[in-house]
Design a protein around this motif. Structure first.
Motif, PDB file in Angstrom:
ATOM      1  N   LYS A 121       0.856  -1.252  -0.124  1.00 22.90           N
ATOM      2  CA  LYS A 121       0.001  -0.033   0.013  1.00 22.90           C
ATOM      3  C   LYS A 121       0.860   1.197  -0.005  1.00 22.90           C
ATOM      4  O   LYS A 121       0.613   2.184  -0.723  1.00 22.90           O
ATOM      5  N   GLU A 122       1.685   1.359   0.950  1.00 20.53           N
ATOM      6  CA  GLU A 122       2.535   2.543   1.116  1.00 20.53           C
ATOM      7  C   GLU A 122       3.403   2.775  -0.096  1.00 20.53           C
ATOM      8  O   GLU A 122       3.942   1.954  -0.821  1.00 20.53           O
ATOM      9  N   ALA A 123       3.166   4.122  -0.697  1.00 22.33           N
ATOM     10  CA  ALA A 123       4.123   4.539  -1.947  1.00 22.33           C
ATOM     11  C   ALA A 123       5.567   4.475  -1.814  1.00 22.33           C
ATOM     12  O   ALA A 123       6.227   4.149  -2.676  1.00 22.33           O
ATOM     13  N   GLU A 124       6.065   4.764  -0.622  1.00 23.68           N
ATOM     14  CA  GLU A 124       7.299   5.035  -0.221  1.00 23.68           C
ATOM     15  C   GLU A 124       8.121   3.756  -0.663  1.00 23.68           C
ATOM     16  O   GLU A 124       9.418   3.619  -0.614  1.00 23.68           O
ATOM     17  N   VAL A 125       7.313   2.679   0.126  1.00 25.42           N
ATOM     18  CA  VAL A 125       8.282   1.402   0.427  1.00 25.42           C
ATOM     19  C   VAL A 125       8.557   0.568  -0.913  1.00 25.42           C
ATOM     20  O   VAL A 125       8.114   0.693  -1.978  1.00 25.42           O
ATOM     21  N   ARG A 126       9.353  -0.510  -0.641  1.00 29.90           N
ATOM     22  CA  ARG A 126       9.881  -1.196  -1.769  1.00 29.90           C
ATOM     23  C   ARG A 126       8.907  -2.207  -1.959  1.00 29.90           C
ATOM     24  O   ARG A 126       8.213  -2.831  -1.352  1.00 29.90           O
ATOM     25  N   GLN A 127       8.635  -2.318  -3.478  1.00 30.58           N
ATOM     26  CA  GLN A 127       7.535  -3.307  -4.046  1.00 30.58           C
ATOM     27  C   GLN A 127       8.184  -4.627  -3.637  1.00 30.58           C
ATOM     28  O   GLN A 127       9.511  -4.983  -3.900  1.00 30.58           O
ATOM     29  N   ILE A 128       7.481  -5.575  -3.566  1.00 29.70           N
ATOM     30  CA  ILE A 128       8.145  -7.081  -3.496  1.00 29.70           C
ATOM     31  C   ILE A 128       7.770  -7.866  -4.789  1.00 29.70           C
ATOM     32  O   ILE A 128       6.443  -7.762  -5.361  1.00 29.70           O
ATOM     33  N   GLU A 129       8.763  -8.284  -5.573  1.00 27.72           N
ATOM     34  CA  GLU A 129       8.730  -9.057  -6.640  1.00 27.72           C
ATOM     35  C   GLU A 129       8.233 -10.409  -6.334  1.00 27.72           C
ATOM     36  O   GLU A 129       9.260 -10.975  -5.530  1.00 27.72           O
ATOM     37  N   LEU A 130       7.567 -11.109  -6.788  1.00 28.95           N
ATOM     38  CA  LEU A 130       7.311 -12.590  -6.746  1.00 28.95           C
ATOM     39  C   LEU A 130       8.412 -13.352  -7.312  1.00 28.95           C
ATOM     40  O   LEU A 130       8.637 -12.967  -8.388  1.00 28.95           O
ATOM     41  N   ASP A 131       8.971 -14.253  -6.686  1.00 31.93           N
ATOM     42  CA  ASP A 131      10.108 -15.194  -7.229  1.00 31.93           C
ATOM     43  C   ASP A 131       9.979 -16.395  -6.315  1.00 31.93           C
ATOM     44  O   ASP A 131      10.838 -16.448  -5.581  1.00 31.93           O
ATOM     45  N   PRO A 132       9.074 -17.095  -6.404  1.00 31.58           N
ATOM     46  CA  PRO A 132       8.540 -18.016  -5.363  1.00 31.58           C
ATOM     47  C   PRO A 132       9.847 -19.072  -5.115  1.00 31.58           C
ATOM     48  O   PRO A 132      10.424 -19.579  -5.998  1.00 31.58           O
ATOM     49  N   VAL A 133       9.966 -19.378  -3.719  1.00 31.07           N
ATOM     50  CA  VAL A 133      11.184 -20.239  -3.313  1.00 31.07           C
ATOM     51  C   VAL A 133      10.903 -21.706  -3.744  1.00 31.07           C
ATOM     52  O   VAL A 133      11.411 -22.679  -3.952  1.00 31.07           O
TER      53      VAL A 133
END
Lengths: 664, 664
Positions: A119-131
């Protein structure tokens, strides 16, 4: 357009190539390295490979792209659409064949490596790269004429259909294999961990792969159940850390272990039980199966980390505070007695130093200071504050012994953050009358709706705000003295032996901010500030670009009040913000993104560890930081937006000598 | 001789080089890749690196070699010699420094890769190449100024002192590390498994590394406790397989599992308990510690293998007899609930086919047919016979359903090989009087010392000898008929309804070899012979160079009688021999020699599996093999040394049509 070859362009990747007419869109995508998800391997079962034809793209790309440049849907695709429904214009890439030039759009939900929206604009986005990834395969049946193990035939299928070779096999998966193959009539879904090991097998097609990210704090343990293929958080749950009965804070638990030989196993047992209980709650809340939980990640401070893993924490209780390991630890979930899939794996994030644990590694991963040019100061406040400073060039970390005052301990009316605790305070600059809000109510104390609300005490964020407001209202001097001369202006200033107190709430229990409370907070914030300054000295900087306050406490304190009180160095107010449960977010990133594990392991290796206890300048910084906001630093950026009280020093008490503020 | 450099030659390797004077003999050896053992890393603690100076070698090698070309022993070496004693002329390579040209002999016991002596001349020698090696290291103490985990500092020491890098760490070893480092004052010994993983840690210097080789048979389970650094067998123990209460033979146990859902766990539990009990006996017998057992290997037939590992064996009970896996299985000893070192590993040898298991892989490893030019036939006789045929070019394997007759079942006086069972039989060619010996006595039945010996029955090897002797004495015809006409010559031939029997022992219980017994053995040996012939057909050969009879039964039968009866194809008598417990030896080789694991995995992959059940020629061979020794094969090589009875066919009974012997 050649009779044999068609031109295809994939968006958003922009990859393009020529293929023989009749090639499936999925094969074309794979040939070009375009990221399209698929579990069933082209059998129109999983529906993950949905694509769209971009009819409007031709002009720009020089291609005459039309939906009918894909062959009509065959029976498999029609059956899937009938059963599961498919959005207008969508096709299954695995069965849709190219018959003419076409621009194919791969929507985000059809990409393996899509982003999880935060949600937060400033934070790092998570890219999916499933383990963990699931693969459905059809295995050759055994034949008397060609004796071969089930596992060997599974390997053949995995290589043929998915190009997977050289996989290890968890003994639990091997045990499940013969039954699954026969129950699934030689069709099975396998879970492959990290591209290297088969950890689970199900009969037939299976599409649930879940994971849990645990944040094991000394007070609370929190878990988030995530869908590994969508990144979605399906459920969250928390519990008090049951180790509390062996000691409120970490050091008392270590002492308990030191004084009671053999008790380490007990502490390990109860925290594992707590995790096990949370697993049960999480899967129940999400309506999920425990056996679909294939991966677990863990963050925690060094002592919690060691106790959870069953490692003796006592060396962490005395200098030089040596960790058993600072590396990431990989083990099987069954080795932690977690009741999830028997083949599930656990990844505990790496640790940084004796007091700077995997929780801080999680904060770094969530906040990504190492990815930015900006100089970021990350502060996770607890009994020990963990501090990280730096940017893509250098990262420094330290811990600072703030003590328990921020958690409401050693404060006269102090309590943990729980319903009834004062958490917000405002004091009128003229009348010196307070307003406050307690946890569990939306109303302020001067509003009618507040009527009848029980006030039980004041929590850490409340005491911060109370003292900061007292300072801004002139009740507390920059040296930290409660000004007794104001007793003539308000009955809220009361004498307490040789010092004064400020009555925040007159009802029972009466909440008074005492001189002793102010001193306790001065000591705590002085230690925190000194730790931050020490890292700034090391880096040779006088200011930071932004400050993120992490952890439960950090998320609850108001950045404004934290800055007024001088908990952290001066900074533009709008660049000081709460990071929420960043450690837990880090655990979640490590759960959803395979590369994040390598990333944090590398970053942690190059973090420069600063030991505050052996730094001579720490004491110097600490003394200056006893002033409010600071004895010598004018906090100019804060002062530019906040009117500090213009006053002459008055009232009784110590700490005067610390005052060197240049502003009059 | 240069002032700075000296010339050194190592024997027996013959490696030579020049080194700076003052270099230790061990460093010189390492520089030249000479194989010298060492655990303590040059600290004069372990004493494994003892060498001798060969004074007499100078002439041949052109070197003036003298003992005083090594610097005198220093305090460490003197202390070692004082404490442990050292043979005259011996020096510790780690502390003895080169001062002049010298020829250094590395005695076998100082080599890592020395050979383990096996008594039999013909068999394969075992070269030591331990899967687990111990390394003593001194680890840097932790320092406040340089925070670093215990594990990281251990890694630094292992790299610095031994060049070991990138090791995985077993969670149990990680747990032990902090305590061991502190107890050992920063000196610890670590066990490294397969050069890749740290599996154990001890405080200070530790030099015991043990392993257990298990041979899990359907009737008995045997274990051998070995010293991994000397190869010595410290203790052996055996027990009945407790699964017997679920079924005497394998197939009845599989049926039990099929008929009683959930019972598989029970069978797994009892066999693991049996192994656990044997571990206790082995360590008690050797006066060893269980925590010094770091490695376990396992052989067994497919069903025992699967049950031990907790894998459903029911697919092995019905065609196509599919294995869950035919690969070698590696797991942790704690996953089999073995109470050895918690970090110990288990290696189960690979399997070949549904009825040809890890026990056969063990036999191949022990006998090494794939290393020889000779065409070897390996036969492991049980309820199923496992047969391997080939040489370095090709290897074939099959199993043949011999049934339980060889184990004494379905035989009128039959019993398991146990005290009281007749195991050896001789019949006088003239008088037709028998002599026999029973298990547990050295005396023959016609010797005075035999007096009072209880005869309880006849075991497999006894029945083989009895029938072979009956054939040689003319009592049994080549067609397998007991010749009733001989009743006139001896009262030992007795009528039994429409057939005759031979009274082997008249005491109670009376042991009579009946016509039915002969038929049962004919069926069993026919199946065994047919399996062997089938493999010979496949290979296109008419004769084999040597035959090795493996397994408990194979080791007890007399090759001569086995050949007379035609259990195996004709062969030079002196090239037929017992291989002993070759499967167990294979397990021991896999325990002591790391490369043997790769070797057997590769060999098993290229073994050509022959399924007797689907081979049309099997029946044909089987019928011919009902004759004694064979209906059509004259067994010329055997006949050359044994006078077959020259007789005309007489007596009643079937099987006549099978007789096509060319000899009159």
């Amino acid at each position: 357009m050649s009779a044999e070859e068609v031109h295809v362009v994939f968006t958003p990747s922009g990859r393009r190539g020529r293929f023989r007419a009749g090639t499936s869109v999925l094969d074309a995508a794979r040939g070009l390295g375009v990221d399209i998800d698929a579990v069933c391997g082209g059998r129109a079962i999983c529906g993950r490979c949905q694509v769209e034809v971009s009819e409007g793209e031709h002009a720009k790309l020089g291609i005459d792209s039309r939906a009918d440049h894909l062959a009509p849907a065959g029976p498999g695709e029609l059956a899937y659409a009938r059963e599961h429904g498919m959005r207008e214009g969508r096709r299954l890439a695995c069965t849709a064949c190219l018959v003419g030039d076409v621009v194919v759009d791969v929507p985000p939900e059809s990409q393996v490596h899509r982003q999880v929206v935060r949600k937060e604009a400033e934070v790092r986005q998570i890219e999916l790269d499933p383990v963990v990834r699931l693969y459905y395969v059809e295995v050759r049946e055994p034949a008397l004429e060609r004796p071969s193990g089930d596992l060997r035939r599974l390997r053949e299928a995995l290589e043929r259909e998915w190009g997977l070779v050289g996989l290890e096999v968890d003994p639990e998966a091997l045990r499940a294999l013969p039954g699954a193959l026969r129950e699934g009539r030689w069709g099975v879904t396998v879970a492959v961990h990290d591209g290297t090991a088969i950890t689970a097998v199900w009969p037939g097609y299976h599409d649930q792969a879940l994971g849990i990210a645990f944040d094991v704090g000394s007070t609370t343990v929190a878990g988030h159940l995530c869908d590994l293929s969508s990144g979605e958080v399906l459920a969250s749950a928390g519990a008090m850390n049951p180790q509390i009965r062996f000691g409120e804070d970490l050091m008392s638990r270590v002492s308990y272990v030191m004084l009671n030989p053999g008790s380490q196993a007990e502490l390990t047992k109860v925290v594992r039980e707590c995790l096990r209980k949370l697993v049960g709650e999480l899967v129940a809340a999400a309506g999920a199966r425990r056996t679909d939980v294939l991966e677990v990640t863990v963050v925690g401070n060094p002592i919690m980390h060691h106790l959870l893993l069953g490692i003796d924490p006592t060396p962490l209780g005395v200098a030089p505070f040596a960790l058993a390991t600072d590396e990431a630890v990989r083990l099987r979930a069954r080795e932690l007695e977690l009741k999830v899939h028997p083949g599930a794996r656990v990844y505990a994030l790496p640790l940084i130093a004796g007091h700077v644990g995997a929780d801080t590694a999680g904060v770094i991963l969530a906040e990504g200071p190492h990815l930015s040019d900006e100089l970021t100061l990350l502060v996770d406040v607890g009994t020990n504050a963990e501090i990280v400073l730096g940017n893509r060039d250098r990262l420094l970390a330290a811990s600072s012994p703030t003590g328990p005052a921020f958690e409401g301990a050693q404060i006269s009316g102090g309590q943990r953050a729980a319903p009834g605790a004062i958490e917000r305070v405002r004091i009128d600059r003229e009348t010196l009358e307070p307003r406050f809000r307690v946890i569990g109510t939306e109303a302020w104390s001067d509003e009618p709706a507040f009527e009848g609300t029980l006030v039980t005490g004041i929590c850490g964020s409340g005491i911060i705000e109370a003292i900061a407001e007292m300072f801004l209202a002139g009740i507390v001097t920059p040296a930290g003295v409660i000004d007794g001369s104001l007793a003539s202006r308000t009955p809220r200033i009361v004498r307490q032996e040789r010092t004064f107190g400020y009555v925040l709430s007159g009802a029972q229990p009466r909440i008074v901010i005492t001189q002793h409370d102010v001193r306790a907070i001065q000591l705590a914030k002085g230690a925190l500030y000194a730790g931050c300054r020490l890292l700034m000295d090391r880096l040779g900087v006088e200011r930071v670009d932004r400050i993120r306050l992490a952890g439960a406490f950090g998320s609850h304190i108001d950045p404004f009040h934290a800055l007024v009180l001088g908990l952290v160095p001066d900074c533009d107010l709008d660049r000081v913000s709460a990071a929420g449960n960043a450690a837990g977010t880090g655990a979640r990133i490590a759960l959803l993104n395979r590369a994040a594990r390598t990333e944090i392991e590398e970053v942690v290796r190059r973090v420069e560890k600063v030991e505050t206890a052996v730094e001579p300048r720490f004491q110097e910084h600490f003394i200056g930081a006893m002033g409010i906001p600071h004895a010598t630093d004018p906090f100019e950026r804060l002062a530019a937006v906040v009117p500090f009280p213009r006053r002459t020093e008055a009232g009784a008490g110590a700490g005067r000598e610390g005052r060197r503020r240049s502003r009059a």
